[in-house]
Scaffold this motif. Structure first.
Motif, PDB file in Angstrom:
ATOM      1  N   GLU A 174       0.828  -1.208   0.000  1.00 12.91           N
ATOM      2  CA  GLU A 174       0.000   0.000   0.000  1.00 12.91           C
ATOM      3  C   GLU A 174       0.860   1.255   0.000  1.00 12.91           C
ATOM      4  N   SER A 175       1.929   1.263   0.795  1.00 14.20           N
ATOM      5  CA  SER A 175       2.796   2.441   0.829  1.00 14.20           C
ATOM      6  C   SER A 175       3.500   2.648  -0.502  1.00 14.20           C
ATOM      7  N   ALA A 176       3.869   1.534  -1.165  1.00 12.15           N
ATOM      8  CA  ALA A 176       4.529   1.649  -2.472  1.00 12.15           C
ATOM      9  C   ALA A 176       3.562   2.177  -3.527  1.00 12.15           C
ATOM     10  N   ARG A 177       2.307   1.758  -3.465  1.00 10.17           N
ATOM     11  CA  ARG A 177       1.324   2.219  -4.442  1.00 10.17           C
ATOM     12  C   ARG A 177       0.945   3.675  -4.213  1.00 10.17           C
ATOM     13  N   ILE A 178       0.992   4.101  -2.962  1.00 14.37           N
ATOM     14  CA  ILE A 178       0.745   5.525  -2.674  1.00 14.37           C
ATOM     15  C   ILE A 178       1.828   6.382  -3.328  1.00 14.37           C
ATOM     16  N   ASP A 179       3.068   5.818  -3.352  1.00 14.33           N
ATOM     17  CA  ASP A 179       4.174   6.551  -3.979  1.00 14.33           C
ATOM     18  C   ASP A 179       4.157   6.443  -5.498  1.00 14.33           C
ATOM     19  N   GLY A 180       3.169   5.733  -6.055  1.00 16.31           N
ATOM     20  CA  GLY A 180       3.027   5.670  -7.513  1.00 16.31           C
ATOM     21  C   GLY A 180       3.558   4.403  -8.144  1.00 16.31           C
ATOM     22  N   ALA A 181       3.956   3.395  -7.361  1.00 19.32           N
ATOM     23  CA  ALA A 181       4.485   2.151  -7.930  1.00 19.32           C
ATOM     24  C   ALA A 181       3.349   1.297  -8.470  1.00 19.32           C
ATOM     25  N   ARG A 185       6.279  -3.033 -10.467  1.00 21.10           N
ATOM     26  CA  ARG A 185       7.299  -2.385  -9.624  1.00 21.10           C
ATOM     27  C   ARG A 185       7.243  -2.922  -8.195  1.00 21.10           C
TER      28      ARG A 185
END
Length: 294
Positions: A174-181, A185
């Protein structure tokens, strides 16, 4: 110190002592046959036939290894074995990991159907003849691809990876997807690096299977230039048996071929033994301790 505690400590010491003795005995039982093969491979054919070499070569000789390495087909077989093991392991691990990552998500559509289909393949197979006809229809006879594509996926390995992926906290993704991953990725940069223990385990299991496999070459390969080391070892054993049957005395041929067989066994076994220490460190779990604080 109370009597109960002293008795417990004494009992633990006895238990540990017995365990050490048993482990030493089991280790000797396992190591001695392997060591005997190495010893006899460095002995002359006559010493091997007479049973003189047990713990150390009675008549030291490197003639067996010279005979093995003088055969140019051995070197080609070694290259084929290395290529099919390395390429097969990389493709197998990545493919199983991709499928396992998708199957680890409860929201995947058709997940139950895929699970049932996978479990069926663990207990039932088409058999040797239908598999041969399938390989033939796909044009993979006498092709290097027959070593890689049929062994590309294993449902059992996928289940192991899937269970490991389930333990990875969702907060990391979830944190990676918030950063746009994106999905790829996240899979490449987060999931795979955190899954090194399970990936290394699958790689070792499949690598040993690929390295030791000779039935694939026996069934689907006619071109000798595509033979792996294990198939060459099989040929050496068969040829030595035929030569011994054709020769009335059979003493010289049998003793010589026996030494060459043992030398070939050592040559085919050593590479996979050298790889194991590099993968052993990844077997220790707990790499994710402290990765997420909630």
């Amino acid at each position: 110190m109370t009597k109960g505690k002293s008795f417990t400590i004494g009992g633990d010491r006895i238990f540990n002592f017995i365990n050490r003795i048993l482990l030493v005995i089991i280790t000797c039982i396992i190591v001695f046959p392997l060591w005997n093969v190495v010893v006899n491979s460095f002995s002359t054919g006559e010493a091997v036939a007479a049973g003189k070499s047990v713990f150390w070569p009675a008549e030291f000789s490197t003639a067996n290894y010279k005979a093995v390495f003088s055969d140019t087909s051995i070197w080609m077989a070694f290259v084929i074995s290395v290529l099919k093991t390395v390429i097969g392991v990389i493709c197998h691990v990545l493919f199983c990991a991709m499928v396992a990552y998708g199957m680890s998500k409860s929201y995947l559509r058709g997940r139950k159907l895929y699970t049932v289909m996978g479990v069926i393949t663990m207990f039932f197979s088409g058999g040797m003849i239908p598999t041969y006809l399938l390989i033939k229809s796909l044009g993979m006879l006498d092709s290097f691809a027959v070593y890689i594509i049929p062994a590309l996926f294993s449902y059992y390995d996928m289940v192991i990876l899937m269970n490991f992926f389930r333990d990875i906290p969702d907060s990391l993704e979830e944190s990676a997807r918030i950063d746009g991953a994106g999905v790829w990725r996240v899979f490449i940069s987060i999931i795979l690096p955190l899954s090194k223990p399970s990936l290394a385990t699958i790689a070792l299991f499949h690598g040993v299977s690929q390295w030791n496999d000779f039935m694939t070459a026996k069934l689907y390969i006619l071109n000798e230039s595509l033979y792996p080391l294990q198939m060459k070892l099989y040929e050496i054993i068969v040829q030595s048996q035929i030569s011994s049957m054709q020769n009335p005395t059979g003493v010289v041929i049998a003793t010589t071929s026996r030494g060459i067989q043992l030398a070939t066994i050592v040559v085919t076994t050593v590479p996979i033994l050298l790889v194991y220490p590099f993968l052993q460190k990844y077997f220790v779990s707990g790499m994710m301790v402290g990765a997420v604080k909630e």
